[in-house]
Motif scaffolding. Sequence first.
Motif, PDB file in Angstrom:
ATOM      1  N   ASN A   9       0.762  -1.232   0.002  1.00 18.80           N
ATOM      2  CA  ASN A   9      -0.136   0.077   0.017  1.00 18.80           C
ATOM      3  C   ASN A   9       0.870   1.308   0.139  1.00 18.80           C
ATOM      4  O   ASN A   9       2.128   1.121   0.238  1.00 18.80           O
ATOM      5  CB  ASN A   9      -0.793   0.073   1.296  1.00 18.80           C
ATOM      6  CG  ASN A   9      -1.778  -0.916   1.439  1.00 18.80           C
ATOM      7  OD1 ASN A   9      -2.388  -1.413   0.085  1.00 18.80           O
ATOM      8  ND2 ASN A   9      -2.388  -1.421   2.589  1.00 18.80           N
ATOM      9  N   ILE A  10       0.336   2.337  -0.234  1.00 18.26           N
ATOM     10  CA  ILE A  10       0.588   3.632   0.028  1.00 18.26           C
ATOM     11  C   ILE A  10      -0.121   4.308   1.268  1.00 18.26           C
ATOM     12  O   ILE A  10      -1.283   3.866   1.212  1.00 18.26           O
ATOM     13  CB  ILE A  10       0.448   4.668  -1.136  1.00 18.26           C
ATOM     14  CG1 ILE A  10       1.768   4.527  -2.191  1.00 18.26           C
ATOM     15  CG2 ILE A  10       0.587   5.943  -0.715  1.00 18.26           C
ATOM     16  CD1 ILE A  10       3.126   4.730  -1.730  1.00 18.26           C
ATOM     17  N   ASP A  11       0.641   4.687   2.344  1.00 14.71           N
ATOM     18  CA  ASP A  11      -0.227   5.206   3.542  1.00 14.71           C
ATOM     19  C   ASP A  11      -0.222   6.784   3.547  1.00 14.71           C
ATOM     20  O   ASP A  11       0.986   7.392   3.201  1.00 14.71           O
ATOM     21  CB  ASP A  11       0.740   4.771   4.888  1.00 14.71           C
ATOM     22  CG  ASP A  11       0.578   3.138   4.972  1.00 14.71           C
ATOM     23  OD1 ASP A  11      -0.207   2.690   4.350  1.00 14.71           O
ATOM     24  OD2 ASP A  11       1.319   2.775   5.919  1.00 14.71           O
ATOM     25  N   LEU A  12      -1.397   7.370   3.701  1.00 13.05           N
ATOM     26  CA  LEU A  12      -1.449   8.496   3.689  1.00 13.05           C
ATOM     27  C   LEU A  12      -1.778   9.126   5.104  1.00 13.05           C
ATOM     28  O   LEU A  12      -2.851   8.551   5.708  1.00 13.05           O
ATOM     29  CB  LEU A  12      -2.810   9.233   2.767  1.00 13.05           C
ATOM     30  CG  LEU A  12      -2.486   8.860   1.455  1.00 13.05           C
ATOM     31  CD1 LEU A  12      -3.776   9.350   0.603  1.00 13.05           C
ATOM     32  CD2 LEU A  12      -1.204   9.466   0.676  1.00 13.05           C
ATOM     33  N   VAL A  33       3.170  10.827   3.275  1.00 12.79           N
ATOM     34  CA  VAL A  33       3.096   9.817   2.026  1.00 12.79           C
ATOM     35  C   VAL A  33       3.955   8.949   2.335  1.00 12.79           C
ATOM     36  O   VAL A  33       5.313   9.335   2.575  1.00 12.79           O
ATOM     37  CB  VAL A  33       2.980  10.185   0.964  1.00 12.79           C
ATOM     38  CG1 VAL A  33       2.656   9.273  -0.207  1.00 12.79           C
ATOM     39  CG2 VAL A  33       1.868  11.284   0.620  1.00 12.79           C
ATOM     40  N   PHE A  64       1.877   5.896  -7.496  1.00 15.85           N
ATOM     41  CA  PHE A  64       2.210   5.600  -6.128  1.00 15.85           C
ATOM     42  C   PHE A  64       3.003   4.193  -6.377  1.00 15.85           C
ATOM     43  O   PHE A  64       3.673   3.800  -5.218  1.00 15.85           O
ATOM     44  CB  PHE A  64       0.941   5.265  -5.397  1.00 15.85           C
ATOM     45  CG  PHE A  64       0.572   6.640  -4.594  1.00 15.85           C
ATOM     46  CD1 PHE A  64       1.408   7.773  -4.473  1.00 15.85           C
ATOM     47  CD2 PHE A  64      -0.840   6.928  -4.568  1.00 15.85           C
ATOM     48  CE1 PHE A  64       0.777   8.988  -4.022  1.00 15.85           C
ATOM     49  CE2 PHE A  64      -1.448   8.038  -4.033  1.00 15.85           C
ATOM     50  CZ  PHE A  64      -0.553   9.072  -3.672  1.00 15.85           C
ATOM     51  N   ALA A  68       5.632   2.812  -3.510  1.00 24.58           N
ATOM     52  CA  ALA A  68       5.222   1.856  -2.653  1.00 24.58           C
ATOM     53  C   ALA A  68       6.495   0.531  -2.314  1.00 24.58           C
ATOM     54  O   ALA A  68       6.289   0.021  -1.498  1.00 24.58           O
ATOM     55  CB  ALA A  68       3.961   1.227  -3.205  1.00 24.58           C
ATOM     56  N   VAL A  88      -5.541   1.253  -9.605  1.00 27.16           N
ATOM     57  CA  VAL A  88      -4.476   2.215  -8.461  1.00 27.16           C
ATOM     58  C   VAL A  88      -3.940   1.032  -7.652  1.00 27.16           C
ATOM     59  O   VAL A  88      -4.191   0.091  -7.178  1.00 27.16           O
ATOM     60  CB  VAL A  88      -5.571   3.138  -7.727  1.00 27.16           C
ATOM     61  CG1 VAL A  88      -5.981   4.198  -8.466  1.00 27.16           C
ATOM     62  CG2 VAL A  88      -6.388   2.381  -6.718  1.00 27.16           C
ATOM     63  N   THR A  89      -2.780   1.543  -6.888  1.00 29.07           N
ATOM     64  CA  THR A  89      -2.127   0.705  -5.711  1.00 29.07           C
ATOM     65  C   THR A  89      -3.104   0.824  -4.625  1.00 29.07           C
ATOM     66  O   THR A  89      -3.535   1.980  -4.366  1.00 29.07           O
ATOM     67  CB  THR A  89      -0.640   1.375  -5.714  1.00 29.07           C
ATOM     68  OG1 THR A  89       0.092   1.377  -6.815  1.00 29.07           O
ATOM     69  CG2 THR A  89       0.098   0.742  -4.564  1.00 29.07           C
ATOM     70  N   THR A  91      -4.260   1.677  -0.960  1.00 29.41           N
ATOM     71  CA  THR A  91      -4.224   2.931  -0.387  1.00 29.41           C
ATOM     72  C   THR A  91      -4.799   2.772   1.287  1.00 29.41           C
ATOM     73  O   THR A  91      -5.854   2.305   1.191  1.00 29.41           O
ATOM     74  CB  THR A  91      -4.556   4.140  -1.008  1.00 29.41           C
ATOM     75  OG1 THR A  91      -4.056   4.284  -2.219  1.00 29.41           O
ATOM     76  CG2 THR A  91      -4.257   5.422  -0.143  1.00 29.41           C
ATOM     77  N   PHE A  93      -5.613   5.069   4.415  1.00 32.28           N
ATOM     78  CA  PHE A  93      -5.828   6.399   5.122  1.00 32.28           C
ATOM     79  C   PHE A  93      -5.760   6.231   6.620  1.00 32.28           C
ATOM     80  O   PHE A  93      -6.624   5.669   7.125  1.00 32.28           O
ATOM     81  CB  PHE A  93      -7.208   6.880   4.650  1.00 32.28           C
ATOM     82  CG  PHE A  93      -7.436   7.012   3.163  1.00 32.28           C
ATOM     83  CD1 PHE A  93      -6.974   8.141   2.333  1.00 32.28           C
ATOM     84  CD2 PHE A  93      -7.799   5.870   2.423  1.00 32.28           C
ATOM     85  CE1 PHE A  93      -7.131   8.220   0.990  1.00 32.28           C
ATOM     86  CE2 PHE A  93      -7.950   5.891   1.208  1.00 32.28           C
ATOM     87  CZ  PHE A  93      -7.547   7.009   0.286  1.00 32.28           C
ATOM     88  N   SER A 107      -8.194   0.975   1.226  1.00 33.37           N
ATOM     89  CA  SER A 107      -8.505   0.990   0.028  1.00 33.37           C
ATOM     90  C   SER A 107      -7.983  -0.044  -0.639  1.00 33.37           C
ATOM     91  O   SER A 107      -6.559   0.195  -0.917  1.00 33.37           O
ATOM     92  CB  SER A 107      -8.752   2.217  -0.726  1.00 33.37           C
ATOM     93  OG  SER A 107      -9.118   2.022  -2.048  1.00 33.37           O
TER      94      SER A 107
END
Length: 302
Positions: A9-12, A33, A64, A68, A88-89, A91, A93, A107
């Motif tokens: 994931n990418i973490d926001l 990010v 992303f 990632a 999308v990669t 994600t 939140f 997500s």
Amino acid sequence: MIVVFGSVNIDLISKVERFPHPGETITGADHVVAAGGKGANQALAARRMGAEVAFVGAAGTDNFADLALAHLHADGVHLDHVATADGVTGTAFITVDANGENQIVLSPGANAQVKAAALDEIVTAAGDSLLVQGEVSMGETEKALAWAKGRGMTGIFNLAPARPVSTKLLSLVDILIVNEEELRQVAERSGLHGGASDVVEKLASDLGLGVVVTLGAQGALAHVDGQMARCPGFPVDPVDTTGAGDAFVGAFAAALDAGLRLEIAIRQGCAAGALACLKQGAQPSLPRRDDVEALLEERRQV
């Protein structure tokens, strides 16, 4: 070798004084990010503890994807079996409050397209480990565990986030790792009651597998192959607890992969989890072996 089958994931991440109530808007700090995902985090955690690690997952076609996978690539995790999926990669939140506790909305993105068939390309040996979590399809995870069982590998399942799992899937698991809430949910579904130690021992007996439960600041306990082990935890002032559980799992798996005893593995996991609380973000906070060994040595001197 440890093969990790799971999410990236990418973490926001945004820090807040407190979590909002339903329908409430509050102002947080500027977001950060960072790379994350339980599968990727645990792969990196194990690699930083010195294990040879291959990661099987999927990233998207968005901007992303490279970010990632950047830490995994830099630290030498084998990424030949990471698929590129349209879209999308994954994600996450994440909000982190003033006490370092977090709330996460996930997500899945490309993680929904991770397939166990990709494992067939990996060369393994009896005694290697497969490490899986709960952020990709349970059907594919079950296939992955069956793949590992057929090759004489140790199947380690971190049931996080908690979700119902089939009896068939659990029959393929050698070691189940959960936190307190996940243990409570598993125990409820199994009709078990009592303290963590009693529930862990009973689950291990009833399910015929090893059970490890992380207890936050109180450390962890385990019942594996008839042996009980407990680590009391390492006191720290947490900055962000995101990734602490993944640090434990990766370090614990790396210790077992290296042939270390259960009591040493659980202490290594607890030390890694504590150190991961000292920085913001999941992967940026994952400690290296030297840092874990230094903390363990410091504890021995007390």
